[in-house]
Motif scaffolding. Structure first.
Motif, mmCIF file in Angstrom:
data_model
loop_
_atom_site.group_PDB
_atom_site.id
_atom_site.type_symbol
_atom_site.label_atom_id
_atom_site.label_comp_id
_atom_site.label_asym_id
_atom_site.label_seq_id
_atom_site.Cartn_x
_atom_site.Cartn_y
_atom_site.Cartn_z
ATOM 1 N N GLU A 37 11.527 -0.560 6.263
ATOM 2 C CA GLU A 37 12.168 0.550 6.962
ATOM 3 C C GLU A 37 11.223 1.751 6.971
ATOM 4 O OE1 GLU A 37 15.163 0.263 8.387
ATOM 5 O OE2 GLU A 37 15.345 -1.786 7.643
ATOM 6 N N PRO A 38 11.382 2.655 7.944
ATOM 7 C CA PRO A 38 10.551 3.866 7.941
ATOM 8 C C PRO A 38 10.750 4.664 6.651
ATOM 9 C CG PRO A 38 11.679 3.625 10.037
ATOM 10 C CD PRO A 38 12.265 2.588 9.111
ATOM 11 N N ALA A 39 9.668 5.122 6.094
ATOM 12 C CA ALA A 39 9.700 5.932 4.863
ATOM 13 C C ALA A 39 8.376 6.666 4.762
ATOM 14 C CB ALA A 39 9.913 5.050 3.641
ATOM 15 N N MET A 40 8.358 7.700 3.950
ATOM 16 C CA MET A 40 7.123 8.417 3.633
ATOM 17 C C MET A 40 6.989 8.384 2.114
ATOM 18 S SD MET A 40 4.455 10.128 4.736
ATOM 19 C CE MET A 40 4.883 10.520 6.419
ATOM 20 N N VAL A 41 5.862 7.860 1.645
ATOM 21 C CA VAL A 41 5.612 7.795 0.208
ATOM 22 C C VAL A 41 4.436 8.694 -0.100
ATOM 23 C CG1 VAL A 41 4.948 6.311 -1.720
ATOM 24 C CG2 VAL A 41 6.542 5.474 0.003
ATOM 25 N N ARG A 42 4.603 9.512 -1.145
ATOM 26 C CA ARG A 42 3.534 10.416 -1.539
ATOM 27 C C ARG A 42 3.145 10.110 -2.982
ATOM 28 N NH1 ARG A 42 8.302 12.660 -2.108
ATOM 29 N NH2 ARG A 42 8.716 14.102 -3.804
ATOM 30 N N THR A 43 1.894 10.375 -3.278
ATOM 31 C CA THR A 43 1.404 10.199 -4.639
ATOM 32 C C THR A 43 0.189 11.087 -4.837
ATOM 33 O OG1 THR A 43 0.974 8.527 -6.338
ATOM 34 C CG2 THR A 43 -0.182 8.240 -4.249
ATOM 35 N N VAL A 44 -0.202 11.262 -6.086
ATOM 36 C CA VAL A 44 -1.373 12.072 -6.433
ATOM 37 C C VAL A 44 -2.297 11.205 -7.277
ATOM 38 C CG1 VAL A 44 -2.179 14.153 -7.604
ATOM 39 C CG2 VAL A 44 -0.002 14.194 -6.372
ATOM 40 N N LEU A 45 -3.581 11.209 -6.912
ATOM 41 C CA LEU A 45 -4.567 10.343 -7.559
ATOM 42 C C LEU A 45 -5.710 11.136 -8.162
ATOM 43 C CD1 LEU A 45 -4.953 7.791 -4.640
ATOM 44 C CD2 LEU A 45 -3.600 7.453 -6.720
ATOM 45 N N GLY A 46 -6.150 10.694 -9.314
ATOM 46 C CA GLY A 46 -7.397 11.160 -9.928
ATOM 47 C C GLY A 46 -8.296 9.948 -10.014
ATOM 48 N N SER A 47 -8.437 9.388 -11.214
ATOM 49 C CA SER A 47 -9.233 8.172 -11.374
ATOM 50 C C SER A 47 -8.458 6.932 -10.943
ATOM 51 C CB SER A 47 -9.698 8.025 -12.827
ATOM 52 O OG SER A 47 -8.592 7.988 -13.703
ATOM 53 N N CYS A 48 -7.152 7.060 -10.779
ATOM 54 C CA CYS A 48 -6.329 5.950 -10.294
ATOM 55 C C CYS A 48 -6.681 5.645 -8.834
ATOM 56 C CB CYS A 48 -4.848 6.303 -10.374
ATOM 57 S SG CYS A 48 -4.213 6.513 -12.045
ATOM 58 N N VAL A 49 -6.281 4.458 -8.375
ATOM 59 C CA VAL A 49 -6.460 4.106 -6.967
ATOM 60 C C VAL A 49 -5.121 3.719 -6.360
ATOM 61 C CG1 VAL A 49 -8.874 3.381 -7.132
ATOM 62 C CG2 VAL A 49 -7.071 1.683 -7.469
#
Length: 161
Positions: free
Chosen positions: A20-32
């Motif tokens: 389904e349509p959605a917007m996912v946000r996240t914040v990355l440093g050394s993670c991918v």
């Protein structure tokens, strides 16, 4: 656009899949984060991985999705089970910054995460259509499950603290 659909925050070690349509946000440093999107079905999946390989795990029973290898194998299974073909799947890769000045840019966890992801993506038979990796800054991502687009904002280490 961001206000018209459901929005979710993806924490480290999590995966989000939607048809389904959605917007996912996240914040990355050394993670991918790895995103996969199939335009024909408008399905997507995104991961937030902290470590390159589950083979490095000492304790069992941990959250396996924090490892690049476990997350990618799970993501691959979800895409294949949807009926999509690998050649029609758009794969994108983000993150892997060298966030710690004590770590060598070539041996830190960020570059190890990126290399692990690239190697397994290729081994699984996918191509990477877009990426933004490395550096020494934080990235804020927004992934649209409606279009497959990833919106990226780079934040300096000073702003991110």
């Amino acid at each position: 656009m961001f206000n018209e659909i459901e929005s979710y925050y993806l924490k480290p070690g999590e995966i989000f899949y939607s048809e389904e349509p959605a917007m996912v946000r996240t914040v990355l440093g050394s993670c991918v984060s790895i995103t996969m999107f199939v335009p024909r079905f408008k399905i997507g999946i995104i991961s937030h991985c902290m470590l390159p390989s589950s083979q490095d795990a000492i304790h069992r029973g941990e959250d396996a999705m924090k490892y690049v290898d476990c997350a990618l194998l799970y993501m691959n299974k979800k895409i294949i089970n949807s009926g999509a073909e690998k050649r029609e799947t758009e794969v994108k890769l983000f993150g892997g910054s060298n966030m710690f000045t004590i770590a060598d840019a070539d041996s830190g966890v960020g570059i190890k995460n990126v290399n692990s992801a690239i190697n397994l993506i290729k081994k699984l038979g996918y191509g990477i259509v877009s990426s933004d990796t490395g550096g020494n800054f934080t990235r804020k991502l927004f992934f649209s499950f409606d279009t497959g687009k990833v919106y990226l904002r780079k934040i300096s280490k000073i702003q991110g603290m």
